[in-house]
Design an enzyme around this catalytic site. Structure first.
Site, mmCIF file in Angstrom:
data_model
loop_
_atom_site.group_PDB
_atom_site.id
_atom_site.type_symbol
_atom_site.label_atom_id
_atom_site.label_comp_id
_atom_site.label_asym_id
_atom_site.label_seq_id
_atom_site.Cartn_x
_atom_site.Cartn_y
_atom_site.Cartn_z
ATOM 1 N N HIS A 121 1.059 -1.277 0.021
ATOM 2 C CA HIS A 121 0.115 -0.346 0.034
ATOM 3 C C HIS A 121 1.033 1.056 -0.008
ATOM 4 O O HIS A 121 0.182 2.559 -0.308
ATOM 5 C CB HIS A 121 -1.236 -0.306 1.456
ATOM 6 C CG HIS A 121 -0.447 0.476 2.389
ATOM 7 N ND1 HIS A 121 0.146 -0.681 3.782
ATOM 8 C CD2 HIS A 121 0.063 1.451 2.564
ATOM 9 C CE1 HIS A 121 0.228 -0.298 4.592
ATOM 10 N NE2 HIS A 121 0.431 1.481 4.468
ATOM 11 N N ASP A 151 0.954 -7.563 2.229
ATOM 12 C CA ASP A 151 1.101 -6.430 1.840
ATOM 13 C C ASP A 151 2.210 -6.031 1.318
ATOM 14 O O ASP A 151 2.653 -5.190 2.248
ATOM 15 C CB ASP A 151 0.176 -5.804 3.085
ATOM 16 C CG ASP A 151 -0.189 -4.206 3.067
ATOM 17 O OD1 ASP A 151 -0.082 -3.842 1.490
ATOM 18 O OD2 ASP A 151 -0.389 -3.455 3.484
ATOM 19 N N SER A 225 4.600 2.835 7.708
ATOM 20 C CA SER A 225 4.637 2.195 6.992
ATOM 21 C C SER A 225 5.426 1.113 5.857
ATOM 22 O O SER A 225 6.044 1.488 5.294
ATOM 23 C CB SER A 225 3.209 2.189 6.256
ATOM 24 O OG SER A 225 1.566 1.965 6.863
#
Length: 470
Positions: A121, A151, A225
């Site tokens: 993402h 992911d 992230s």
């Protein structure tokens, strides 16, 4: 004057005599003990039976782990195009209603020649992608591959020197309560290190037991992230991926993809170009007291096998409905997320040892994992799979194959045939399994559409239909 002094002395003497008589003959014995306050440190006795208590300073120095990690964690910047509301001028001049948008995240260098692991993402929909190292050098990055399911994404930069790396640790060996560091770039603040402990393992956020995150209380915020979760040795045990928050910022919970899963994904991308998923071939759920009571077993830990898929490695190994899986390769399985997380680290044809509980006995079986296409087949732009025995019983259907996914727009727009429909016959040949579909594909090859004259199916309302093609 002398009279006044004499009077005072007599009064004082009388008071002393009276007080003495009271203390001697009338006052009861006082057994209270008065302790004066001092500056001395009190002695505390331990309540546990530990002869060598843990010293806090032995586990609170994270400087080495931080120093070994910050230089290998990078700042990822993603320029993507996002839609905006179209104005009259845009319409009149024919301008695009999209505008550039900058997104940022983190990444971890895993090889000296510039391979970087991050979240899918973080780099999704990128038009321009750049990576900035801790020494402020910036490089253009190329996407090698990604896997939306886990992911995880793999990037590559071409640097003019060998780069510092973070070595992979074994996330299966990470323990709840163990100290960890989260390293990343939250809020564009580069090279940020936070500390916490592992709060839980095999945590699912989807609600369908499809995920297996490491949960920690190390502070993680937007921008973290794709960054590193490392142990006190500086070994990578997770890729920071998500937080649980109603505000969008950290409130105490953060989640990381275990390093064993992330490592397997990037190795697959580098070697095969895509992710190789091994399949055990069971339907199962976490065993609990309710299930234990229903099957009459005084045991509540493990994974309960509710169904074994036909032709799967589990079926060939002799796993049966009602078995309770307790261990995979000597790794304890307490819930379904433990099982699914471990299987994600394996590939087709890998062999795993499964310890299971059956009929009050412990059994061990070897299972060879299958490919996903062992249970489905692609046919005229549709993905078909066998019907489970439980589905046949529930809907009183004897045979057929179910449409799992479809991209056949013609069948959908003209006949409404879509996901969930069941194909029961082609050209008056009964379709009992995907093996029958494979035989038809072999027979007609690329010209299969020209040879289909009749299609029999059951719709989602369980109505039997058939259609003839000219």
């Amino acid at each position: 004057m002398k009279k006044i002094l004499s009077l005072v002395l007599v009064s004082a003497l009388g008071g002393v005599l009276t007080l003495g008589a009271y203390k001697l003959f009338l006052e009861k014995e006082d057994k209270n003990i008065v302790v004066t306050a001092t500056d001395s440190i009190p002695t505390f006795l331990p309540t546990g039976n530990i002869n060598s208590p843990l010293k806090a300073y032995e586990n609170s120095d994270f400087t080495t782990a931080a120093e070994n990690t910050v230089n290998a964690v990078v700042h990822v910047k993603n320029v993507s195009l996002s839609p905006r509301q179209m104005t009259f001028d845009d319409l009149f001049f024919g301008r695009s209603s999209q505008r550039p948008q900058l997104g940022t995240g983190s990444g971890v260098i895993i090889t000296p020649d510039g391979y970087i692991i991050t979240n899918n993402h973080v780099i999704n929909n990128s038009q321009e992608l750049s990576v900035t190292l801790n020494n402020n050098k910036t490089y253009e990055a190329k996407i090698i591959g990604s896997d939306p399911k886990t992911d995880i994404a793999l990037l590559k930069i071409e640097a003019d020197e060998e780069l510092p790396v973070v070595t992979f640790g074994n996330s299966d060996e990470a323990k709840i309560g163990e100290w960890v560091l989260a390293v990343g770039n939250p809020f564009n603040l580069t090279s940020t290190v936070t500390a916490g402990i592992i709060s839980a393992k095999a945590r699912d956020l989807s609600g369908v037991s499809s995920q297996s995150f490491i949960q920690t209380d190390a502070a993680v915020n937007p921008g973290n992230s794709g960054g590193a979760l490392v142990n006190t040795n500086g070994e990578l045990i997770g890729i920071n991926t998500a937080i649980s928050s109603q505000t969008g910022s950290y409130i105490g919970y953060s989640f990381a993809v275990p390093s064993n899963i992330a490592r397997k994904v990037v190795e697959d991308i580098m070697e095969y170009g895509n992710v190789q998923n091994g399949v055990l071939g069971i339907k199962a759920w976490t065993f609990d007291s309710k299930i234990a009571e229903s099957v009459g077993i005084n045991y509540t830990k493990g994974v309960y096998v509710s169904e074994v898929i036909k032709n799967s490695g589990a079926e060939k190994a002799g796993i049966k409905k009602g078995d309770i899986i307790k261990k995979l390769d000597n790794i304890e399985v307490s819930k379904f997320e433990d099982l699914s997380g471990y299987i994600k680290t394996k590939r087709p044809n890998d062999v795993i040892n499964i310890e299971l509980f059956r009929n009050d006995e412990i059994k061990t079986v070897e299972v060879k994992l299958s490919k996903t296409d062992a249970f489905s087949v692609s046919f005229i732009k549709m993905e078909l799979q066998d019907l489970s025995e439980s589905f046949k019983e529930e809907y009183n259907i004897d045979y057929g194959v179910m449409i799992k996914e479809t991209k056949n727009k013609w069948l959908y727009s003209n006949l409404g045939i879509t996901k969930g429909y069941i194909i029961t016959g082609i050209n008056d040949v009964k379709i009992e399994s995907i093996e029958d579909i494979s035989k038809i594909k072999e027979k007609y090859g690329d010209d299969i559409l020209e040879h289909i004259k009749k299609l029999e199916y059951i719709n989602t309302r369980k109505e039997k239909k058939e259609v003839l093609f000219k």
